[in-house]
Enzyme design. Structure first.
Site, short mmCIF file in Angstrom:
data_model
loop_
_atom_site.label_atom_id
_atom_site.label_comp_id
_atom_site.label_asym_id
_atom_site.label_seq_id
_atom_site.Cartn_x
_atom_site.Cartn_y
_atom_site.Cartn_z
CB CYS A 81 -111.91 -14.28 -27.89
SG CYS A 81 -112.21 -12.67 -28.30
N GLY A 85 -111.13 -13.16 -21.82
CA GLY A 85 -112.10 -12.17 -22.18
C GLY A 85 -113.06 -11.90 -21.24
CG ASN A 143 -108.81 -16.87 -29.59
OD1 ASN A 143 -108.49 -15.90 -29.75
ND2 ASN A 143 -107.99 -17.86 -29.25
N GLY A 144 -109.31 -14.88 -32.73
CA GLY A 144 -108.23 -14.41 -33.37
C GLY A 144 -108.72 -13.01 -33.87
CE1 TYR A 182 -100.96 -11.13 -18.07
CE2 TYR A 182 -101.85 -10.73 -20.18
CZ TYR A 182 -102.18 -10.48 -18.86
OH TYR A 182 -103.11 -9.72 -18.24
#
Length: 483
Positions: A16, A42, A117-118, A257
């Site tokens: 995210c 996201g 985020n996570g 990536y």
């Protein structure tokens, strides 16, 4: 409906992206711009929550930032000089609107909004405990656990309640919390997920990547440290580290990536690190060939590095169309089959008769590589050699990345030789785990890795309570069935 990128189902979904602005005229506008820059992290949904003297204001929607937050009436409905925002893929919880962040609740201390985020690897266990205590959940997101832990903490001060909540959490998190007492940014003790801080004049901003700072003209100041909590309010900026110290383990896949190549992660240019990965890959797994071809777009920097190190010309042998949306209505099966070329197509005049080295960032299920190798052969390639800018992905991620279960990871089921046969390549090779660390300027210590590389090695840096409990439950059910 068909996803026009035929390879979307064979990529690890970026976790995210989060962004915040404090003390900014029309802060929501800053946040919307920052989220645009983080859209790659996201693409299922986006949300912004702002705060002014009248209270909290939220707008959450499914889909991209563009189309949801580029309308004047939406931004006008988000007044205030402080705001936080989020773009998401659903790693825990469905893509339903109720799971779109920032999540918001009215606590005893006042309003509380959080963007995460996570992934919390003991969220289900915590949720069961909270349910038994009487907590009523409004979403299926693991992030909501944090809200309930804060709400039910026995401490009296909000910051103490937040710290108390996070000490019960396992896994990975970069958090932005908007409260009436200020804006709070926090990173997990291992620093698995990234979070940076910047400034533009008197405005303080936080973001998942430095590229989001660039977009709004902010100056990068520093990373939020692993285990650090930063509070910004009318009294200024304070920082403290309330958690037990630990050796940081930032996610190595950010360099492979996830992050945009124009970002800087852990003080390292992502573009340069990917070029270095390509150079090491050429050193470790060179092959005689005529051209080096990247799989657009994520394979481009590594392919440049491979070409420069090997002396083999870099060519755009696969052309990507940037004018196709994510979905396209297909009237028949025949047309649906042709749709895979809407977004990627072989440059046949360049490929015909050539020995091709294809460079991609990873192999997940293998469907991408199978299709691309066949695309090269259909275009007349004499040989097709696949080189991957990461080690084999043999393990699932439980820290905020939407990966398939291990049984669906090709490298978990086959050795490299079998994988090469499966994708119909003349040869296949991956960068080694030691080579990947070397490309990032590190020397890997297997006894004490400097980064989270669990997707390659299976060495998870935290407990995986929910996974362990699930396996125990499944084992018990099997035993019960046998007996």
């Amino acid at each position: 409906m068909l996803t026009t990128n035929p390879y979307d189902d064979d990529k690890l979904r970026e976790e995210c992206g989060i962004f915040a602005a404090w003390n900014a005229d029309n802060a929501a506008s800053f946040v919307a711009l920052g989220l645009h820059a983080l859209q790659h992290r996201g693409q299922e949904a986006a949300g912004i929550t702002s705060l002014d003297q009248s209270g909290f204001h939220s707008h959450r929607a499914q889909g991209h930032v563009a189309g949801n937050f580029d309308r004047d009436e939406v931004i006008r409905a988000l007044p205030g000089r402080t705001a936080i925002g989020h773009v998401r893929y659903s790693t825990t919880g469905s893509s339903a609107l109720r799971n779109v962040q920032p999540l918001f609740a009215e606590l005893a201390d006042g309003g509380f909004a959080v963007a995460h985020n996570g992934n919390i690897s003991n969220a289900m266990k915590l949720r069961r405990t909270l349910n038994r205590r009487g907590s009523i959940f409004q979403s299926t997101s693991d992030t909501e656990v944090v809200i309930h832990l804060v709400a039910t903490s026995a401490h009296t001060q909000l910051l103490d309640r937040i710290v108390d909540a996070l000490t019960q959490v396992e896994g990975a998190y970069a958090l932005l919390m908007l409260t009436e007492q200020g804006l709070i940014a926090c990173r997990d003790p291992l620093g698995i997920r990234p979070l940076v801080m910047g400034r533009i004049g008197d405005t303080v901003v936080f973001a998942s990547e430095t590229v989001a700072l660039d977009v709004i003209g902010a100056r990068y100041e520093r990373d939020v440290g692993p285990g650090e909590m930063v509070i910004v309010n009318a009294d200024g900026l304070r920082s403290f580290r309330p958690f037990a110290s630990a050796s940081p383990r930032p996610c190595i896949f950010e360099h492979v990536y996830f992050s945009r190549p124009d970002s800087v992660v852990d003080g390292i240019s992502v573009y340069e690190s990917r070029k270095n990965i390509g150079a090491v890959l050429a050193e470790e797994a060179g092959v005689e060939a005529d051209i080096v071809v990247p799989v657009p777009d994520s394979g481009v920097p590594a392919a440049i590095g491979y070409a420069q190190a090997s002396g083999i010309p870099f060519e755009l042998g696969i052309i990507r169309s940037h004018y196709v949306g994510r979905t396209f209505i297909q009237p028949s099966q025949e047309v649906r089959h042709l749709g895979v070329k809407l977004k990627h197509n072989a440059n046949s005049a360049l490929i015909k008769g050539k020995r091709v080295v294809l460079i991609d960032d990873s192999i997940v299920r293998g469907t991408t590589s199978l299709k691309i190798v066949q695309m090269m052969r259909d275009a007349g390639a004499r040989e097709v050699h696949m080189r991957i800018a990461s080690p084999p992905t043999r393990h699932s991620c439980f820290y905020g990345v939407d990966t398939p279960e291990r049984a669906k990871l090709l490298a978990a089921q086959m050795d490299v030789e079998a994988m090469a046969k499966y994708i119909n390549a003349d040869s296949l090779a991956f960068i080694s785990i030691d080579g990947l660390y070397r490309a990032l300027g590190d020397h890997r210590d297997a006894a004490a890795p400097q980064r989270c590389d669990a997707c390659f090695t299976g060495d998870y840096p935290t407990r995986l309570t929910d996974l362990t409990d699930k396996k125990a439950e499944e084992s018990g059910l099997k035993l019960a069935a046998v007996s």
